[in-house]
Design an enzyme around this catalytic site. Structure first.
Site, PDB file in Angstrom:
ATOM      1  N   HIS A 123      -5.535  45.097  24.235  1.00  0.00           N
ATOM      2  CA  HIS A 123      -6.524  44.033  24.072  1.00  0.00           C
ATOM      3  C   HIS A 123      -6.953  43.409  25.387  1.00  0.00           C
ATOM      4  O   HIS A 123      -8.142  43.273  25.674  1.00  0.00           O
ATOM      5  CB  HIS A 123      -5.976  42.926  23.155  1.00  0.00           C
ATOM      6  CG  HIS A 123      -6.927  41.771  23.057  1.00  0.00           C
ATOM      7  ND1 HIS A 123      -6.855  40.676  23.893  1.00  0.00           N
ATOM      8  CD2 HIS A 123      -8.006  41.575  22.272  1.00  0.00           C
ATOM      9  CE1 HIS A 123      -7.842  39.846  23.610  1.00  0.00           C
ATOM     10  NE2 HIS A 123      -8.560  40.368  22.631  1.00  0.00           N
TER      11      HIS A 123
ATOM     12  N   HIS B 164      -5.138  43.734  12.405  1.00  0.00           N
ATOM     13  CA  HIS B 164      -5.562  43.401  13.761  1.00  0.00           C
ATOM     14  C   HIS B 164      -4.476  43.756  14.778  1.00  0.00           C
ATOM     15  O   HIS B 164      -3.412  43.150  14.800  1.00  0.00           O
ATOM     16  CB  HIS B 164      -5.854  41.896  13.798  1.00  0.00           C
ATOM     17  CG  HIS B 164      -6.400  41.380  15.072  1.00  0.00           C
ATOM     18  ND1 HIS B 164      -5.719  40.495  15.867  1.00  0.00           N
ATOM     19  CD2 HIS B 164      -7.579  41.619  15.691  1.00  0.00           C
ATOM     20  CE1 HIS B 164      -6.453  40.195  16.919  1.00  0.00           C
ATOM     21  NE2 HIS B 164      -7.591  40.860  16.839  1.00  0.00           N
TER      22      HIS B 164
HETATM   23  O1  G3P Z   1     -12.264  42.944  17.018  1.00  0.00           O
HETATM   24  C1  G3P Z   1     -12.250  41.827  16.192  1.00  0.00           C
HETATM   25  C2  G3P Z   1     -11.337  40.885  16.799  1.00  0.00           C
HETATM   26  O2  G3P Z   1     -10.230  41.633  17.191  1.00  0.00           O
HETATM   27  C3  G3P Z   1     -12.030  40.280  17.961  1.00  0.00           C
HETATM   28  O3  G3P Z   1     -11.202  39.594  18.712  1.00  0.00           O
HETATM   29  O4  G3P Z   1     -10.382  39.373  20.960  1.00  0.00           O
HETATM   30  O5  G3P Z   1      -8.859  40.069  19.143  1.00  0.00           O
HETATM   31  O6  G3P Z   1     -10.528  41.656  20.020  1.00  0.00           O
HETATM   32  P1  G3P Z   1     -10.187  40.218  19.761  1.00  0.00           P
HETATM   33 CA    CA Z   2     -10.488  43.580  18.650  1.00  0.00          CA
END
Ligand code: G3P
Ligand code: CA
Length: 367
Positions: free
Chosen positions: A89, A47
């Site tokens: 993000h 992530h």
């Molecule tokens: O994309 C999956 C996860 O990353 C969703 O949450 O807010 O971190 O993009 P976010």
């Molecule tokens: Ca994401």
């Protein structure tokens, strides 16, 4: 369950009578669904890179995730004023860069207000050193915002391991046509064939929280695996209660999120059905985390939810989980892969630990 006719069972049944054959079928397991889509099972989705260990969405973060052996480099795509796809993000640059000192008069503006040359002047690493002194490294200072091209270079750059790309269209309403731009870039870089398939040896998953963007991704790249991200609230799954966090009087946002539920089963199922109708390979639900914290959201990985999703022939990739207690919890509930900031730890949990430590890898890469 998704059913496919079993050839062996059908032959046997034919000896008993052809009419019975149509009724002989077996369910595809989630592992079989993943194999058919060329998706590792269970999947390690880094992530924003290895973002526990290095500043999110930077070269250090993505190199580390790759070198650890993560299955996918996850990123949130946005587009600069001059049309370049980059990974970021947030809806502005304030949390993760020094924009407030570099361009103070535009500090709260979105990425679309900046050229790539301007973004490249920003320091996207020092905030991490301040926020996490125990993980700080002097070389993180001055790390730059990354373009999709640069992340593709990282994904392609190691002879030992070539991770896939798990790309989210972030706030796509701000970037009309970003789905088309993404297709053109993937074609240009040889990640898509002329026929629109994912090129041999590559892995791609496209992800979005927004139904219109999923529809556009399906139109642009019908043969590329796609995931619909799930959330409870405005623009997503209809909630059981319309009370906001502010109205609730709750102090702990994670505790408040954990209480949020879909209005009813149908409200949840409608989103899974939409994903299926658009040809997605799965959903990406949020998880409520044992220790709470700012990544702990609604529990959308309840076993009945995962069963419903699997019965539709779809996979489940849960976000964003960083604790072995929660890895076990969500895996026991039936998910097929996890978004994590701690790829090293999740690889260890899945029984395929990296050969070298995060510290060794960062040092090897010059950080
Ligand atoms: O994309 C999956 C996860 O990353 C969703 O949450 O807010 O971190 O993009 P976010
Ligand atoms: Ca994401």
């Amino acid at each position: 369950m998704t059913f496919k006719l079993s050839r062996a069972a059908c032959s046997l049944t034919l000896t008993l009578g052809a009419a019975l054959c149509a009724g002989v079928a077996h369910a595809q397991s989630p592992a079989e669904l993943a194999r058919a889509a060329n998706i590792p099972h269970p999947a390690v989705i880094a992530h924003r890179g290895a973002s526990f260990d290095a500043p999110e969405s930077t070269r250090a973060s993505y190199l580390t995730a790759r070198d650890l052996g993560a299955d996918y480099l996850e990123m949130d795509l946005q587009r600069t004023k001059d049309g370049v796809l980059i990974a970021l993000h947030d809806e502005n640059l304030q949390r993760t860069t020094d924009i407030a000192t570099r361009f103070p008069e535009r500090k709260d503006k979105p990425v679309s207000e900046f050229t790539l040359a301007e973004l490249k002047q920003l320091d996207a690493g020092s905030w991490f050193n301040s926020a996490y002194p125990d993980r700080a490294r002097p070389k993180f200072k001055g790390l730059q915002v990354q373009t999709l091209d640069e992340i593709i270079d990282i994904a392609e750059g190691s002879p030992q391991h070539k991770p896939g790309l798990y790309m989210e269209t972030k706030v796509p309403g701000l970037f009309p046509g970003i789905e088309h731009d993404l297709k053109l870039k993937l074609e240009q870089r040889g990640w898509l064939t002329a026929g629109g398939e994912v090129a041999p040896g590559k892995r791609i998953i496209l992800q979005t929280f927004e139904k219109p963007s999923l529809q556009l991704l399906a139109k642009e790249m019908p043969k590329v695996p796609k995931i619909l991200l799930l959330w409870v609230g405005e623009g997503s799954i209809t909630p059981a209660s319309n009370q906001t966090f502010a109205q609730s009087g709750e102090k702990d946002k994670a505790a408040w999120y954990a209480r949020q539920q879909p209005k009813d089963k149908a409200a949840f199922e409608q989103w899974v059905d939409f994903a299926k109708a658009q040809g997605a390979v799965g959903t990406g639900p949020s998880a409520a985390l044992t220790q709470g914290g700012d990544q702990s959201y609604m529990d959308l990985v309840q076993p009945w939810m995962n069963r419903y999703t699997h019965d539709k022939g779809l996979l489940v990739h849960a976000y964003t989980v960083d604790d072995p207690v929660d890895y076990k919890k969500v895996m026991d509930a039936g998910v097929d892969g996890i978004f994590t900031n701690r790829a090293a730890q999740l690889l260890q949990f899945y029984g395929r630990p990296a050969k070298r430590s995060v510290g060794e890898l960062l040092t090897q890469e010059g950080y």
